[in-house]
Design an enzyme around this catalytic site. Structure first.
Site, mmCIF file in Angstrom:
data_model
loop_
_atom_site.group_PDB
_atom_site.id
_atom_site.type_symbol
_atom_site.label_atom_id
_atom_site.label_comp_id
_atom_site.label_asym_id
_atom_site.label_seq_id
_atom_site.Cartn_x
_atom_site.Cartn_y
_atom_site.Cartn_z
ATOM 1 C CD GLU A 1 -2.900 -1.228 2.265
ATOM 2 O OE1 GLU A 1 -2.346 -1.100 3.516
ATOM 3 O OE2 GLU A 1 -4.070 -1.224 1.989
ATOM 4 C CD GLU B 1 -3.159 -7.120 3.639
ATOM 5 O OE1 GLU B 1 -2.607 -7.866 2.760
ATOM 6 O OE2 GLU B 1 -2.627 -5.971 3.615
#
Ligand code: 1HE
Length: 269
Positions: free
Chosen positions: A122, A142
């Site tokens: 990110e 994740e």
């Protein structure tokens, strides 16, 4: 008064002035594989809020050690036992940092080695240019950790490589690396040597552009992407009205007119 960057105020980031307005910003927790704890995010907000007003003309973003960034600091997150509201505010702080990068108007070039995973991806996807080498790999673990992205991946990673690829990465833990990763768009450059050297070279090059042109490139393009086509075209015209009539561009246009400026040529093969 123009603010100044004071490297001594930062502990989780190492800041070095490379000259000519180029700064190197290094995530400096290699013992934690540069995992993003709150203190690091705060320092990123601080630096990228100040940089556009402090005469910074380009930034190289790097990670100390063998890995660029291991994403969210899972130990801090585990120990803090956060409420939903607490973690929402953590994510909003991440967005503040990453938005300052993407929309701040100063070119950010990420030098990527080793793991670029979870929140590390990110962070990398908030840079304007990414440089990788054969050690670099990209993943979104994740799903395996019982988590979800919270630092803008649903927008920026899908923008780089598409929704279906991002969903696959999160569901299956798929890792992308090598030529395939570069071809898919995780990075614009794949080098044989140290990504840092190439990133610095690119930063020095972009720093030669007029700051107002770079401001438009590293802010208006992203803003306009968020608009309808009609409004985006209108905003583009307004930005071009300001940038393309700037006083400092006159010398460059004159050099083209008198044939002293470099021409655009195809690369040597
Ligand atoms: C960490 C972290 C971390 C390492 N938070 N401490 N991110 C991940 O799921 C990636 C988790 N990390 C890894 O898979 C591996 O650590 C690496 C591939 C990055 C590096 O492997 P390696 O073998 O070099 O290092 P290591 O032995 O796993 O870790 C070394 C130390 O770094 C160790 O600490 P130590 O005190 O025991 O020495 C690790 O605990 C520490 N460390 N990664 C905290 N991430 C806004 S939402 C975003 C959601 C996400 O980002 S999810 C993805 C999280």
């Amino acid at each position: 008064m123009q603010p100044k960057i004071d490297p001594s105020r930062y502990t989780n980031l190492a800041l070095t002035d490379q000259g000519d307005g180029v700064w190197m910003v290094t995530l400096n927790r290699s013992q934690k594989r540069n995992a993003l704890d709150i203190a690091t995010i705060d320092e990123l907000v601080d630096f990228f809020s100040t940089a556009p007003r402090a005469g910074v003309r380009a930034v190289v973003l790097a990670g100390a050690g063998d890995h660029f960034c291991a994403g969210l600091d899972l130990i801090e997150h585990h120990d803090a036992d956060r409420s939903p509201a607490d973690f929402m505010h953590v994510c909003l702080r991440w967005h503040e940092a990453f938005n300052k990068m993407e929309y701040g108007g100063v070119p950010v070039i990420a030098a990527l080695q080793g793991a670029v995973v979870g929140g590390g991806l990110e962070l990398a996807s908030s840079a304007h240019i990414r440089v990788m080498n054969k050690t670099t790999y990209f993943a979104l673990p994740e799903g395996q950790r019982g988590l979800f992205t919270g630092g803008g991946a649903t927008i920026r990673v899908t923008d780089l490589v598409g929704k279906s690829r991002m969903i696959d990465m999160m569901l299956t833990g798929r890792v992308y690396q090598g030529a395939e990763a570069a071809e898919l768009g995780f990075a614009q450059y794949k080098v044989d040597g140290d990504p840092l050297e190439k990133a610095l070279e690119l930063a020095r090059k972009t720093a030669q552009n007029l700051p107002l042109s770079n401001f438009a490139i590293c802010s208006a393009v992203s803003h306009i992407q968020n608009m309808s086509a009609m409004d985006g075209a209108y905003a583009e015209a307004v930005v071009a009205g300001v940038v393309n009539t700037q006083h400092d561009a006159r010398a460059r246009l004159a050099a083209f007119a008198d044939k002293s400026a470099a021409r655009v040529r195809r690369n040597q093969e």
